[in-house]
Design a protein around this motif. Structure first.
Motif, PDB file in Angstrom:
ATOM      1  N   THR A   1       0.820  -1.221   0.000  1.00 29.69           N
ATOM      2  CA  THR A   1       0.000   0.000   0.000  1.00 29.69           C
ATOM      3  C   THR A   1       0.846   1.260   0.000  1.00 29.69           C
ATOM      4  OG1 THR A   1      -0.252  -0.107   2.411  1.00 29.69           O
ATOM      5  CG2 THR A   1      -1.997  -1.083   1.089  1.00 29.69           C
ATOM      6  N   VAL A   2       2.019   1.234   0.615  1.00 29.42           N
ATOM      7  CA  VAL A   2       2.899   2.408   0.593  1.00 29.42           C
ATOM      8  C   VAL A   2       3.443   2.606  -0.811  1.00 29.42           C
ATOM      9  CG1 VAL A   2       5.128   3.291   1.404  1.00 29.42           C
ATOM     10  CG2 VAL A   2       3.488   2.321   3.024  1.00 29.42           C
ATOM     11  N   ARG A   3       3.807   1.553  -1.498  1.00 24.48           N
ATOM     12  CA  ARG A   3       4.316   1.661  -2.875  1.00 24.48           C
ATOM     13  C   ARG A   3       3.239   2.109  -3.842  1.00 24.48           C
ATOM     14  NH1 ARG A   3       7.747  -3.879  -3.123  1.00 24.48           N
ATOM     15  NH2 ARG A   3       9.387  -3.208  -1.702  1.00 24.48           N
ATOM     16  N   ALA A   4       1.994   1.723  -3.578  1.00 23.03           N
ATOM     17  CA  ALA A   4       0.896   2.058  -4.478  1.00 23.03           C
ATOM     18  C   ALA A   4       0.511   3.531  -4.377  1.00 23.03           C
ATOM     19  CB  ALA A   4      -0.320   1.179  -4.192  1.00 23.03           C
ATOM     20  N   GLN A   5       0.886   4.204  -3.309  1.00 22.53           N
ATOM     21  CA  GLN A   5       0.475   5.610  -3.132  1.00 22.53           C
ATOM     22  C   GLN A   5       1.326   6.573  -3.881  1.00 22.53           C
ATOM     23  OE1 GLN A   5       0.425   6.252   1.077  1.00 22.53           O
ATOM     24  NE2 GLN A   5      -1.359   4.952   1.353  1.00 22.53           N
TER      25      GLN A   5
END
Length: 138
Positions: A134-138
């Motif tokens: 989720t951090v990479r997707a933001q």
């Protein structure tokens, strides 16, 4: 605030015993108890679960102050994963098919055993993976 690493492992050991008895006896009521324990751990954190209370009041005074701590979020997420499996197990045992109850309870038992025996928390690892994704997707 970080938590004593021994608390979740103690809870996993008790959970292992409870789920083993569920598999042996097929007790829907005992699985319902474990589902409630998972729900309380997921909602309030492992320190607020019945097994966390037991650890804090009975076990920890006898084994001394903690020397290692961990963040509460991964074990809390693991309780939510256990809750999902327990709910599926309840459906399987309660309304069928029985194999669904056995499979879901067995999966939760395997995860609890890994944590209690080896300190490897599958739900905690899932939490870290979800956080990375989720951090990479933001």
């Amino acid at each position: 605030m970080d938590i004593d690493v021994r608390g979740p492992r103690f809870g996993a050991a008790v959970t292992t015993l409870v789920l083993a008895v569920v598999l042996i006896t097929g007790s829907v009521w005992l699985l319902a108890w474990q589902t409630l324990a998972f729900a309380l751990g997921a909602a309030g954190g492992v320190a607020r679960s019945p097994y966390g209370w037991l650890f804090r009041k009975v076990v920890r005074p006898r084994i001394g102050a903690p020397t290692e701590f961990e963040a509460p979020e991964p074990p809390r997420f693991a309780q939510a994963v256990g809750l999902a499996f327990a709910v599926v197990g309840l459906v399987g045992y309660g309304v069928g098919p029985a194999w669904l109850g056995l499979a879901a309870t067995g999966a939760a038992l395997a995860a609890a055993f890994l944590n209690s025996a080896f300190g490897y928390c599958l739900g905690c690892e899932m939490y870290l993976l979800v956080r990375r994704v989720t951090v990479r997707a933001q």
